[in-house]
Every structure is written in C-alpha cells, then in structure tokens.
Design a protein around this motif. Structure first.
Motif, PDB file in Angstrom:
ATOM      1  N   ARG A 109      -5.328  -3.372  -0.846  1.00  0.00           N
ATOM      2  CA  ARG A 109      -4.965  -4.745  -0.492  1.00  0.00           C
ATOM      3  C   ARG A 109      -4.130  -4.791   0.788  1.00  0.00           C
ATOM      4  O   ARG A 109      -4.274  -5.710   1.597  1.00  0.00           O
ATOM      5  CB  ARG A 109      -4.234  -5.412  -1.655  1.00  0.00           C
ATOM      6  CG  ARG A 109      -5.199  -5.824  -2.773  1.00  0.00           C
ATOM      7  CD  ARG A 109      -4.494  -6.492  -3.930  1.00  0.00           C
ATOM      8  NE  ARG A 109      -5.498  -7.137  -4.785  1.00  0.00           N
ATOM      9  CZ  ARG A 109      -5.727  -8.446  -4.843  1.00  0.00           C
ATOM     10  NH1 ARG A 109      -5.001  -9.273  -4.109  1.00  0.00           N
ATOM     11  NH2 ARG A 109      -6.657  -8.941  -5.629  1.00  0.00           N
ATOM     12  N   PHE A 124      -5.192  -6.600   4.342  1.00  0.00           N
ATOM     13  CA  PHE A 124      -4.295  -7.531   5.038  1.00  0.00           C
ATOM     14  C   PHE A 124      -4.171  -7.113   6.511  1.00  0.00           C
ATOM     15  O   PHE A 124      -4.243  -7.945   7.419  1.00  0.00           O
ATOM     16  CB  PHE A 124      -2.929  -7.537   4.369  1.00  0.00           C
ATOM     17  CG  PHE A 124      -1.903  -8.360   5.080  1.00  0.00           C
ATOM     18  CD1 PHE A 124      -1.851  -9.726   4.905  1.00  0.00           C
ATOM     19  CD2 PHE A 124      -0.976  -7.755   5.931  1.00  0.00           C
ATOM     20  CE1 PHE A 124      -0.882 -10.486   5.565  1.00  0.00           C
ATOM     21  CE2 PHE A 124      -0.028  -8.500   6.585  1.00  0.00           C
ATOM     22  CZ  PHE A 124       0.020  -9.885   6.416  1.00  0.00           C
ATOM     23  N   ARG A 155      -7.308  -7.914   8.537  1.00  0.00           N
ATOM     24  CA  ARG A 155      -7.450  -9.338   8.877  1.00  0.00           C
ATOM     25  C   ARG A 155      -6.613  -9.705  10.088  1.00  0.00           C
ATOM     26  O   ARG A 155      -6.906 -10.662  10.795  1.00  0.00           O
ATOM     27  CB  ARG A 155      -7.048 -10.220   7.687  1.00  0.00           C
ATOM     28  CG  ARG A 155      -8.045 -10.223   6.546  1.00  0.00           C
ATOM     29  CD  ARG A 155      -7.814 -11.423   5.627  1.00  0.00           C
ATOM     30  NE  ARG A 155      -6.461 -11.477   5.101  1.00  0.00           N
ATOM     31  CZ  ARG A 155      -6.099 -10.879   3.971  1.00  0.00           C
ATOM     32  NH1 ARG A 155      -6.987 -10.188   3.246  1.00  0.00           N
ATOM     33  NH2 ARG A 155      -4.862 -10.985   3.527  1.00  0.00           N
TER      34      ARG A 155
END
Length: 256
Positions: free
Chosen positions: A247, A251, A254
C-alpha cells in the motif's frame, strides 16, 4: 419474539460487509434472552467470516434500534436468576467489543437500556435525527450495569451519572454533542451515512483495520505505558504480511 437476521454484501471498496439485524419490530425491537444469545452468535459468525471487513448492527424498521431488554422476562427474576440473565447480555456486548473487525451501530429511533449498552459496545455509532437515548433502569428499580460502564469513557462521568441517575431521554443532537454519537446525519440519510463510514473502513488495509481494532481494546484495558509498548508490537506486526509495503508503494507510485 426477537429474531436475528444476518446478511453479507460485497463492498465496492473491497471485501464484504456483514449486516446483523435484530427484529422485534412490533415491540420497538425489545430484545429477549433468546434474541440476545442469537445476537452474540451472529456477531461472532460475521466477524469470523472470511473477507468481512466491517459489521453493521441495526434494528428492524426505523422506530427503534433496540428498545431495551424484555421486562416481561425480567419481572420474575430472583437474585439467583438475575445473574445468568444479565450475563447473556454481557456476552452479546463482549462479542461486539472483541469482534476482529469494527462493528458500526445504525441508530434510528429508540435506543434504551440494553440497547444503549449494545450501542456503546460498538466501535462507531451513526445516528439520524430520530434517535433517542436513555438508561431508564432505575425507574423500574434496578441499576444500569455491565456495558453501561463504558458510558463514562464515552461521555464523561457527569453526563454518564445524569443518564443512569435520572433515566431521562436525550435526543440525537445532544448525544452527538456529548460524544455518544460519532456521526449524525439528517433524517432519511442514515443508510447513506452508514455507507460512507463502511466505505472508508473497507478502503483501508484489512490487516491494518484488524490490528487497529485489537489495539483499541488494549488501549481501553492497559495502562498508558503498556498500551504504547503494545502499539509498537502491533506496528511491527503490520509489516509482516506485506500489506503495508504494497500500500505504501502504491501511494508513492501515484505521486510520481
């Protein structure tokens, strides 16, 4: 007679949402002993079901969440039978508090006595403007007990004392100001409000949510220094599954 219904639905954010509904709609969802035992079983079933991220607990209809314990069963209790009777209700509350995933109370209409103890046991409470809260036990000659002990932590000692000494009913807006209600939505908007809360939980890391639920229980029970140490252990455990790395990397990707 109380009945418990349980349903499962996929959530767009991932995972599954379990809905546990207590149904005694003809009597403001008053809960009897059989219903209380079934509620504990349903909460445990929901929490242990693979893929479930969150449990929503509600009453049937819109007139009541749970209108209290069944006084028709209580009127003939003795000192010997009162203990096992209330132990069953405590077991249902404990099932909620120890469920491995968050339990969200959907609160419409009356939430009284045992109903408020059950709601207080939930991780989050979402209510609309019809919700009404009271602990009226002293008015029928008994103290408020078991998970009523959570109320001072939620609303403070003075307000908890006001509830259990006077038996007065407070509305949804006052309950929100006190901190008894975590999210107050307009009348008619309760399902949308529940969906927002559920979606936010389902979008989080499922392992992280389970670790956080366990930590909240530790924070409730442990002295501060021990709770902090427990948190450190939990953080390390969070990196064991690969969920955190995945995760965090997503992040970072992105941001590029």
């Amino acid at each position: 007679m109380s009945a418990i219904q349980i349903g499962f639905a996929d959530n767009p954010g991932g995972g599954c949402v379990a809905t546990v509904c207590h149904d005694n709609v003809a009597r403001l969802n008053v809960i009897d002993r059989d219903g209380t035992e079934a509620l504990a079983g349903a909460i445990r079933q929901a929490g242990e079901s693979p893929g479930v991220r969150v449990v929503v607990l509600r009453g049937a209809g819109e007139r009541a969440f749970i209108g209290g314990a069944d006084i028709r069963e209580m009127v003939d209790l003795t000192p010997e039978t009162a203990r096992p009777f209330i132990a069953v209700l405590h077991d249902a509350c404990l099932a909620i508090r120890t469920a491995p995933v968050p339990v969200v109370a959907r609160l419409a209409g009356y939430c009284l006595g045992a109903g408020l103890e059950i709601a207080a046991s939930c991780d989050l409470r979402v209510a609309d403007g019809t919700a009404k809260f009271a602990m009226p036990e002293v008015r029928v000659g008994i103290p408020s007990v078991i998970e009523a002990a959570l109320l001072p932590r939620l609303v403070g000692w003075g307000r908890a004392a006001r509830l259990v000494y006077t038996g007065e009913t407070i509305g949804a807006e006052e309950a929100e100001r006190w901190g008894l209600v975590d999210s107050l939505v307009p009348e008619g908007g309760l399902d949308a409000g529940i969906a927002r809360t559920v979606d936010a939980i389902c979008q989080a890391g499922p392992i992280a949510i389970r670790l956080q639920k366990a930590l909240l229980r530790d924070w409730e029970a442990l002295p501060l220094d021990e709770a902090i140490e427990k948190s450190i252990d939990s953080l390390a455990e969070g990196f064991a599954s690969g969920e955190a790395r995945q995760r965090m990397q997503a992040f970072l990707d992105r941001k590029r």
